[in-house]
Design an enzyme around this catalytic site. Sequence first.
Site, short mmCIF file in Angstrom:
data_model
loop_
_atom_site.label_atom_id
_atom_site.label_comp_id
_atom_site.label_asym_id
_atom_site.label_seq_id
_atom_site.Cartn_x
_atom_site.Cartn_y
_atom_site.Cartn_z
CD GLU A 151 5.64 -2.70 5.30
OE1 GLU A 151 6.69 -3.19 5.10
OE2 GLU A 151 4.92 -3.09 6.17
N GLY A 208 -12.43 9.43 5.51
CA GLY A 208 -11.66 8.79 4.61
C GLY A 208 -11.04 7.41 4.93
CE LYS A 226 -6.09 -3.89 6.51
NZ LYS A 226 -6.99 -2.70 7.02
N1 HSE Z 1 -10.72 0.72 5.45
C1 HSE Z 1 -9.40 0.39 6.07
C2 HSE Z 1 -9.50 0.71 7.42
C3 HSE Z 1 -8.49 1.03 5.26
O1 HSE Z 1 -10.35 1.41 8.00
O2 HSE Z 1 -8.39 0.31 8.22
C4 HSE Z 1 -7.06 0.50 5.23
O3 HSE Z 1 -7.26 -0.96 4.76
#
Ligand code: HSE
Length: 347
Positions: A151, A208, A226
């Site tokens: 998920e 982060g 994705k």
């Molecule tokens: N670097 C990705 C983002 C993290 O900024 O959405 C999750 O895949």
Amino acid sequence: MRTYDLALIGFGGVARSLAEIIRDDSERLAASLGFRMRVIAITDLNMGTLTQADGIDLAAVLAMPRGATFAGLTGGTEDARNEDVIRTSNADIVVEATFTNPVTGEPALSHVKWALDSGKHVTTTNKGPVALAGSALRELAAQRGRRFEFEGAVMSGTPVLRFASEMLKGNQILGIQGILNGTTNYVLGQMTRGSDLSVAVAEAQELGYAEADPTADIGGSDVRLKVSILANQVMGVALTPEDVSTQGITDLTQEDIAAAHGCSQVWKLIGSVTRDADGSVRAEVRPIALDLDHPLAGISGATNAITFDTDLLGQVTVSGPGAGRIETAYALLSDIIAIHAAAGAAA
Ligand code: HSE
């Protein structure tokens, strides 16, 4: 009450957050979920390997200072013995949260295969193995009578994959449009407020959200993985990341942003899969200036969202976090809950 023994492969921020949830909340979770979780092995590139069949003291491990290794602890070594732990430990579930090469899917892809081959369930937050081999791995899991759950590969713990497969059952999903990368959505928002792209990317790293190499975010390759996961797993279309035409946000200028603003539009990096009337499928990632009344136009900051275009319900939009340590650890927990539910259904 059933206890699931877990092997944590990779002990970075996400796996540590799962360990914290288990450390801090196990009684409430056991009461509400009807099962317990116990970590019996941890491997990590920096810390090594720790195996304790009676359960690792998570409070002690989480309190270890930065740079410490498992060497010297009972059942500990300074080498990360991933294959050995995955194949030979008595874990019921392998929790795979290591670094993945987005082109080869390794080493996560091998970790998943070893786990399924040796009769263990797998939960992973890694996009690579799912984008490159998700359907084959699900098949392997089915052959072994085990589950392969992922998920967290799209929108972290926001349950879009399960929402599509469970809650939209009975609909045909005709298309998908999504804001699938928190970093770029944050960066575009900051640029609308006058920030420079590079300054906004540095802020996203600080917060982060960004990948270790943020070119995967702003160049669109994170969204490309994705999109191929969504095409394969939600729309049943067999395509690879190379089939997804991809353009990131690096060429967008302040002038483009101001021009969109002047037309009551807002730029978003959109990943989409569209099934045309003749049955052909287009999958792409590109910046689009959306009208302000579009369901994705108001999604701001690092939030992600997906609009499913369905035959019976029309458009359905799910929004929520797409990144973050605890949010992604929740995805692992939700996968373990799904593994437990499937075991109950099969019993
Ligand atoms: N670097 C990705 C983002 C993290 O900024 O959405 C999750 O895949």
